[in-house]
Design a protein around this motif. Structure first.
Motif, PDB file in Angstrom:
ATOM      1  N   SER A 259       2.558 -14.916  -4.198  1.00 63.89           N
ATOM      2  CA  SER A 259       2.795 -14.985  -2.776  1.00 63.89           C
ATOM      3  C   SER A 259       2.441 -13.379  -2.316  1.00 63.89           C
ATOM      4  N   ARG A 260       1.573 -12.801  -2.758  1.00 57.45           N
ATOM      5  CA  ARG A 260       1.210 -11.431  -2.069  1.00 57.45           C
ATOM      6  C   ARG A 260       0.849 -11.551  -0.727  1.00 57.45           C
ATOM      7  N   PHE A 261       1.328 -10.535   0.034  1.00 56.85           N
ATOM      8  CA  PHE A 261       0.880 -10.553   1.530  1.00 56.85           C
ATOM      9  C   PHE A 261       0.845  -9.001   1.895  1.00 56.85           C
ATOM     10  N   GLY A 262      -0.406  -8.725   2.496  1.00 60.68           N
ATOM     11  CA  GLY A 262      -0.489  -7.551   3.182  1.00 60.68           C
ATOM     12  C   GLY A 262      -1.431  -6.586   2.263  1.00 60.68           C
ATOM     13  N   PRO A 263      -1.650  -5.204   2.701  1.00 64.31           N
ATOM     14  CA  PRO A 263      -2.631  -4.618   1.931  1.00 64.31           C
ATOM     15  C   PRO A 263      -2.116  -3.759   0.721  1.00 64.31           C
ATOM     16  N   GLU A 264      -0.546  -3.514   0.740  1.00 68.72           N
ATOM     17  CA  GLU A 264      -0.010  -2.587  -0.458  1.00 68.72           C
ATOM     18  C   GLU A 264       0.234  -3.313  -1.701  1.00 68.72           C
ATOM     19  N   GLU A 265       0.526  -2.483  -2.726  1.00 72.29           N
ATOM     20  CA  GLU A 265       0.436  -3.266  -4.102  1.00 72.29           C
ATOM     21  C   GLU A 265       1.915  -4.150  -4.171  1.00 72.29           C
ATOM     22  N   TRP A 266       1.997  -5.125  -4.846  1.00 71.46           N
ATOM     23  CA  TRP A 266       3.192  -5.808  -5.227  1.00 71.46           C
ATOM     24  C   TRP A 266       3.488  -5.930  -6.525  1.00 71.46           C
ATOM     25  N   LEU A 267       4.516  -6.496  -6.896  1.00 69.53           N
ATOM     26  CA  LEU A 267       5.075  -6.479  -8.134  1.00 69.53           C
ATOM     27  C   LEU A 267       3.916  -7.366  -9.153  1.00 69.53           C
ATOM     28  N   GLN A 268       3.428  -6.514 -10.155  1.00 73.49           N
ATOM     29  CA  GLN A 268       2.650  -7.246 -11.166  1.00 73.49           C
ATOM     30  C   GLN A 268       3.075  -7.731 -12.329  1.00 73.49           C
ATOM     31  N   PRO A 269       2.240  -8.657 -13.174  1.00 75.76           N
ATOM     32  CA  PRO A 269       0.926  -9.301 -12.865  1.00 75.76           C
ATOM     33  C   PRO A 269       0.984 -10.333 -11.612  1.00 75.76           C
ATOM     34  N   TYR A 270       0.011 -10.614 -10.996  1.00 74.08           N
ATOM     35  CA  TYR A 270      -0.144 -11.396  -9.915  1.00 74.08           C
ATOM     36  C   TYR A 270      -0.454 -12.767 -10.740  1.00 74.08           C
ATOM     37  N   THR A 271       0.632 -13.893 -10.292  1.00 79.07           N
ATOM     38  CA  THR A 271       0.062 -15.246 -10.951  1.00 79.07           C
ATOM     39  C   THR A 271      -1.217 -15.742 -10.949  1.00 79.07           C
ATOM     40  N   VAL A 272      -1.633 -15.849  -9.545  1.00 77.80           N
ATOM     41  CA  VAL A 272      -3.056 -16.417  -9.351  1.00 77.80           C
ATOM     42  C   VAL A 272      -4.025 -15.519 -10.069  1.00 77.80           C
ATOM     43  N   GLU A 273      -4.014 -14.228 -10.474  1.00 80.64           N
ATOM     44  CA  GLU A 273      -4.726 -13.461 -11.520  1.00 80.64           C
ATOM     45  C   GLU A 273      -4.535 -13.745 -12.781  1.00 80.64           C
TER      46      GLU A 273
END
Length: 359
Positions: A259-273
């Motif tokens: 559920s990443r939203f917006g341009p800045e870095e979010w907690l990783q790893p991103y599930t979809v990737e």
């Protein structure tokens, strides 16, 4: 409803007051009233205007939100909600499940305390609003309220904003009830055990075991972690405790954020990737669970079971199993009931007559 109680030592003409009950208020994120444009816009406006969720300066954020985002996103979000909507009840699955959780909790409280505990639910965004439910509980005799945000892991954008709204509700009352808030329970052994049981049941029903279990948590900007929010650490701890309870080695389970939203870095790893990378690395069969959600909702039923599944399959994945949230599962509700009772300590004791009748 509690009968009006005469106040001790009050004059005979003093208006009667309902009092004497403990209120248990379950709180969840919220839901739109419908999938149409106006309902979605109203809900999204309240949600995305929360400074705990989006902490950009309102001078920068609000023109973008009101002029661009809310002119388009209600249509796409409405379509997503329509794909999972409970048509029979004309409500979102989150609303349906939260009602079931409330009924299950009320049953457990009655078994211990008779009619001395009143169990209700409220939403941080949408209806029923926290303010309206708190006002009603106070009017119906709850002079003590335990507020229980249904978020296992603490985050400023979930637990804290729910508490904020509860406190705002109290600010509107001339005569406030005594109040307590239930802390996050990310490492509670009873919650972890309920999670583990759900995994064990799901695996037992599968034709063959997944190569890896993906624990997908809702994401937040990485900046929040650096500013002191403990969410990331608590998510990691829940995964570790789940792995230990299952008796697995580290290769069989992983932690990701969605559920990443917006341009800045979010907690990783991103599930979809990450699910696509797993498929490319030979993990052709995976299971996904969402331990940060107490109830299935748009992020699990639509995002995980549709968008994230598609990413995995597009990268060559062959079998994708989503393990539902704990919802009103008996072990889950038993765990939440025990946590609630612990937070009532000193306010109320079990009803001996009720306990004897249950024997």
């Amino acid at each position: 409803m509690t009968a009006p109680t005469p106040l001790p030592h009050a004059p005979r003409d003093h208006p009667p007051v309902r009092m004497g009950k403990v209120g248990l208020l379950l709180a969840n994120l919220g839901t739109p009233d419908g999938t149409d444009y106006r309902s979605m816009r109203r809900y999204l406006n309240e949600f995305l205007s929360d400074r705990r969720v989006i902490d950009y300066s309102p001078w920068l954020w609000q023109p973008l939100l009101q002029g661009v985002i809310l002119s388009k996103r209600p249509f796409t979000s409405g379509a997503a909600y329509r794909s999972i909507w409970n048509e029979e009840a004309d409500e979102s699955p989150l609303a349906t499940i939260t009602k079931a959780q409330t009924a299950a909790m009320a049953e457990r409280m009655r078994a211990r305390f008779g009619d001395r505990v009143q169990v209700e639910y409220a939403m941080r965004y949408g209806n029923p609003s926290t303010v309206s439910v708190v006002e009603r509980m106070k009017a119906e005799g709850c002079d003590r309220i335990v507020f229980f945000p249904l978020y296992p892991q603490y985050a400023g954008a979930t637990t804290a904003t729910a508490n904020d709204q509860f406190f705002r509700a109290l600010m509107k009352l001339k005569w406030q009830p005594a109040a307590r808030t239930v802390p996050a329970y990310a490492d509670d052994a009873r919650y972890v055990d309920a999670l583990a049981r759900s995994v064990e049941r799901a695996y037992a029903a599968m034709d063959g075991e997944p190569d890896i279990l993906v624990c997908s948590y809702h994401g937040v900007p990485k900046r929040y972690l650096m500013e002191g929010d403990p969410y990331h650490c608590q998510c990691r701890k829940t995964t570790r405790l789940l792995r230990e309870r299952l008796g697995w080695d580290e290769s069989r389970i992983t932690t990701t954020f969605q559920s990443r939203f917006g341009p800045e870095e979010w907690l990783q790893p991103y599930t979809v990737e990450e699910v696509a990378r797993l498929a490319e690395r030979g993990k052709k069969r995976i299971a996904v669970i969402a331990p940060a959600f107490s109830a299935d909702c748009i992020e699990t039923l639509e995002e995980i079971n549709e968008e994230i599944r598609e990413s995995f399959e597009h990268a060559g994945g062959e079998r994708f199993d989503y393990i539902p949230c704990l919802n009103d599962d008996a072990a889950h509700m038993d765990a939440l009931a025990e946590i609630a009772v612990e937070n009532m300590a000193g306010w109320i004791a079990p009803d001996a007559a009720v306990a004897r009748a249950a024997e």
